[in-house]
Design a protein around this motif. Structure first.
Motif, PDB file in Angstrom:
ATOM      1  N   MET A  23       0.842  -1.221   0.271  1.00 30.46           N
ATOM      2  CA  MET A  23       0.214  -0.003  -0.129  1.00 30.46           C
ATOM      3  C   MET A  23       0.786   1.372   0.371  1.00 30.46           C
ATOM      4  N   SER A  24       1.264   1.969  -1.434  1.00 35.39           N
ATOM      5  CA  SER A  24       1.594   2.889  -0.923  1.00 35.39           C
ATOM      6  C   SER A  24       1.269   4.038  -0.474  1.00 35.39           C
ATOM      7  N   GLY A  25       2.297   4.755   0.475  1.00 34.28           N
ATOM      8  CA  GLY A  25       2.055   6.333   1.364  1.00 34.28           C
ATOM      9  C   GLY A  25       0.662   5.710   1.786  1.00 34.28           C
ATOM     10  N   GLY A  26       0.170   4.170   2.411  1.00 34.67           N
ATOM     11  CA  GLY A  26      -0.593   4.225   3.299  1.00 34.67           C
ATOM     12  C   GLY A  26       0.264   3.492   4.394  1.00 34.67           C
ATOM     13  N   LEU A  27      -0.394   3.150   5.716  1.00 32.59           N
ATOM     14  CA  LEU A  27      -0.014   2.367   7.292  1.00 32.59           C
ATOM     15  C   LEU A  27       0.724   1.436   6.555  1.00 32.59           C
ATOM     16  N   ASN A  28       1.874   0.686   7.810  1.00 32.30           N
ATOM     17  CA  ASN A  28       2.491  -0.381   6.804  1.00 32.30           C
ATOM     18  C   ASN A  28       2.052  -1.149   8.191  1.00 32.30           C
ATOM     19  N   PHE A  29       0.770  -2.468   8.017  1.00 25.92           N
ATOM     20  CA  PHE A  29       0.911  -3.210   9.142  1.00 25.92           C
ATOM     21  C   PHE A  29       1.641  -4.513   8.725  1.00 25.92           C
ATOM     22  N   MET A  30       2.478  -4.617   8.184  1.00 27.28           N
ATOM     23  CA  MET A  30       3.040  -5.821   8.009  1.00 27.28           C
ATOM     24  C   MET A  30       3.799  -6.846   9.427  1.00 27.28           C
ATOM     25  N   GLY A  31       3.236  -8.048  10.052  1.00 22.20           N
ATOM     26  CA  GLY A  31       4.073  -8.393  10.931  1.00 22.20           C
ATOM     27  C   GLY A  31       2.971  -7.913  11.725  1.00 22.20           C
ATOM     28  N   ASN A  32       2.080  -6.911  11.908  1.00 24.56           N
ATOM     29  CA  ASN A  32       0.962  -6.921  13.110  1.00 24.56           C
ATOM     30  C   ASN A  32      -0.013  -7.156  13.362  1.00 24.56           C
ATOM     31  N   TYR A  33      -0.563  -7.760  14.259  1.00 26.09           N
ATOM     32  CA  TYR A  33      -1.800  -8.467  14.621  1.00 26.09           C
ATOM     33  C   TYR A  33      -2.103  -8.169  15.504  1.00 26.09           C
ATOM     34  N   ILE A  34      -3.937  -7.937  15.450  1.00 25.68           N
ATOM     35  CA  ILE A  34      -4.672  -7.487  16.537  1.00 25.68           C
ATOM     36  C   ILE A  34      -5.021  -8.524  17.225  1.00 25.68           C
TER      37      ILE A  34
ATOM     38  N   GLU B 244      -3.785  -8.175   6.697  1.00 28.04           N
ATOM     39  CA  GLU B 244      -5.298  -9.111   5.765  1.00 28.04           C
ATOM     40  C   GLU B 244      -5.987  -8.100   6.071  1.00 28.04           C
ATOM     41  N   ILE B 245      -6.059  -7.081   7.396  1.00 35.21           N
ATOM     42  CA  ILE B 245      -8.058  -6.500   7.252  1.00 35.21           C
ATOM     43  C   ILE B 245      -7.385  -5.217   6.909  1.00 35.21           C
ATOM     44  N   ALA B 246      -6.412  -4.556   6.248  1.00 33.69           N
ATOM     45  CA  ALA B 246      -5.372  -3.611   5.975  1.00 33.69           C
ATOM     46  C   ALA B 246      -6.171  -3.616   4.452  1.00 33.69           C
ATOM     47  N   LYS B 247      -5.893  -4.690   3.816  1.00 33.87           N
ATOM     48  CA  LYS B 247      -6.551  -5.529   2.217  1.00 33.87           C
ATOM     49  C   LYS B 247      -6.867  -5.351   2.024  1.00 33.87           C
ATOM     50  N   GLU B 248      -8.121  -5.605   2.899  1.00 30.24           N
ATOM     51  CA  GLU B 248      -9.924  -6.106   2.069  1.00 30.24           C
ATOM     52  C   GLU B 248     -10.441  -4.885   2.252  1.00 30.24           C
ATOM     53  N   ARG B 249      -9.960  -3.849   3.436  1.00 31.66           N
ATOM     54  CA  ARG B 249     -10.916  -2.538   3.621  1.00 31.66           C
ATOM     55  C   ARG B 249     -10.132  -1.782   2.537  1.00 31.66           C
ATOM     56  N   LEU B 250      -9.215  -1.871   1.979  1.00 27.26           N
ATOM     57  CA  LEU B 250      -8.755  -0.893   1.144  1.00 27.26           C
ATOM     58  C   LEU B 250      -9.106  -1.762  -0.616  1.00 27.26           C
ATOM     59  N   LYS B 251     -10.206  -2.762  -0.512  1.00 25.59           N
ATOM     60  CA  LYS B 251     -10.316  -3.534  -1.756  1.00 25.59           C
ATOM     61  C   LYS B 251     -11.964  -2.782  -1.937  1.00 25.59           C
ATOM     62  N   ASP B 252     -12.059  -2.219  -0.648  1.00 27.85           N
ATOM     63  CA  ASP B 252     -13.410  -2.114  -0.165  1.00 27.85           C
ATOM     64  C   ASP B 252     -14.266  -0.731  -0.398  1.00 27.85           C
ATOM     65  N   VAL B 253     -12.792   0.058  -0.094  1.00 25.92           N
ATOM     66  CA  VAL B 253     -13.134   1.702  -0.612  1.00 25.92           C
ATOM     67  C   VAL B 253     -12.452   1.571  -2.150  1.00 25.92           C
ATOM     68  N   GLN B 254     -11.723   0.866  -3.183  1.00 28.20           N
ATOM     69  CA  GLN B 254     -11.490   0.601  -4.294  1.00 28.20           C
ATOM     70  C   GLN B 254     -13.166   0.688  -4.858  1.00 28.20           C
ATOM     71  N   ARG B 255     -13.707  -0.455  -4.614  1.00 31.02           N
ATOM     72  CA  ARG B 255     -14.740  -0.960  -5.072  1.00 31.02           C
ATOM     73  C   ARG B 255     -15.903   0.233  -5.025  1.00 31.02           C
ATOM     74  N   ASP B 256     -15.328   0.746  -3.901  1.00 29.13           N
ATOM     75  CA  ASP B 256     -17.039   1.225  -3.629  1.00 29.13           C
ATOM     76  C   ASP B 256     -16.774   2.694  -4.545  1.00 29.13           C
ATOM     77  N   HIS B 257     -15.613   3.102  -5.128  1.00 32.22           N
ATOM     78  CA  HIS B 257     -15.056   4.382  -6.083  1.00 32.22           C
ATOM     79  C   HIS B 257     -15.603   3.915  -6.872  1.00 32.22           C
ATOM     80  N   GLN B 258     -14.956   3.101  -7.842  1.00 36.53           N
ATOM     81  CA  GLN B 258     -16.176   2.544  -8.514  1.00 36.53           C
ATOM     82  C   GLN B 258     -17.288   2.451  -9.076  1.00 36.53           C
ATOM     83  N   ASN B 259     -18.112   1.947  -7.213  1.00 33.08           N
ATOM     84  CA  ASN B 259     -19.490   2.253  -7.735  1.00 33.08           C
ATOM     85  C   ASN B 259     -20.248   3.597  -8.076  1.00 33.08           C
ATOM     86  N   ASP B 260     -19.310   5.229  -7.766  1.00 31.34           N
ATOM     87  CA  ASP B 260     -19.968   6.323  -7.167  1.00 31.34           C
ATOM     88  C   ASP B 260     -19.825   6.266  -9.016  1.00 31.34           C
TER      89      ASP B 260
END
Length: 92
Positions: free
Chosen positions: A1-12, A76-92
């Motif tokens: 994710m360029s320009g975003g937060l890096n969650f690699m190796g982090n867990y909830i 994984e959560i960050a990737k899923e949320r990014l997909k959701d945001v991208q999908r929402d923008h495509q539907n606009d």
């Protein structure tokens, strides 16, 4: 994710310990990213809080007798949320 937060190796995670003081020490002494609003007393000798921890932090806390339960992989959560945001923008 360029320009975003890096969650690699982090867990909830869910962190459990035997005293309220040990739970408070997680942020005060260990400077961990814990979610204060999730702190709760489960019974007389069991307290819990959720947070965002690295693999190294999980290892260190486990050695100090904290019980750690991994809930989700933050990357994984960050990737899923990014997909959701991208999908929402495509539907606009």
């Amino acid at each position: 994710m360029s320009g975003g937060l890096n969650f690699m190796g982090n867990y909830i995670v869910r962190i459990r310990t035997s005293t309220w003081d040990l739970l408070r020490d997680l942020q005060r002494l260990h400077d961990l990213d814990v979610f204060g609003k999730t702190a709760k007393k489960l019974d007389e000798h069991l307290f819990e809080i959720e947070g965002l921890l690295s693999e190294e932090q999980i290892e260190n806390l486990s050695k100090k007798k904290y019980q750690i339960e991994v809930i989700a992989d933050a990357e994984e959560i960050a990737k899923e949320r990014l997909k959701d945001v991208q999908r929402d923008h495509q539907n606009d």
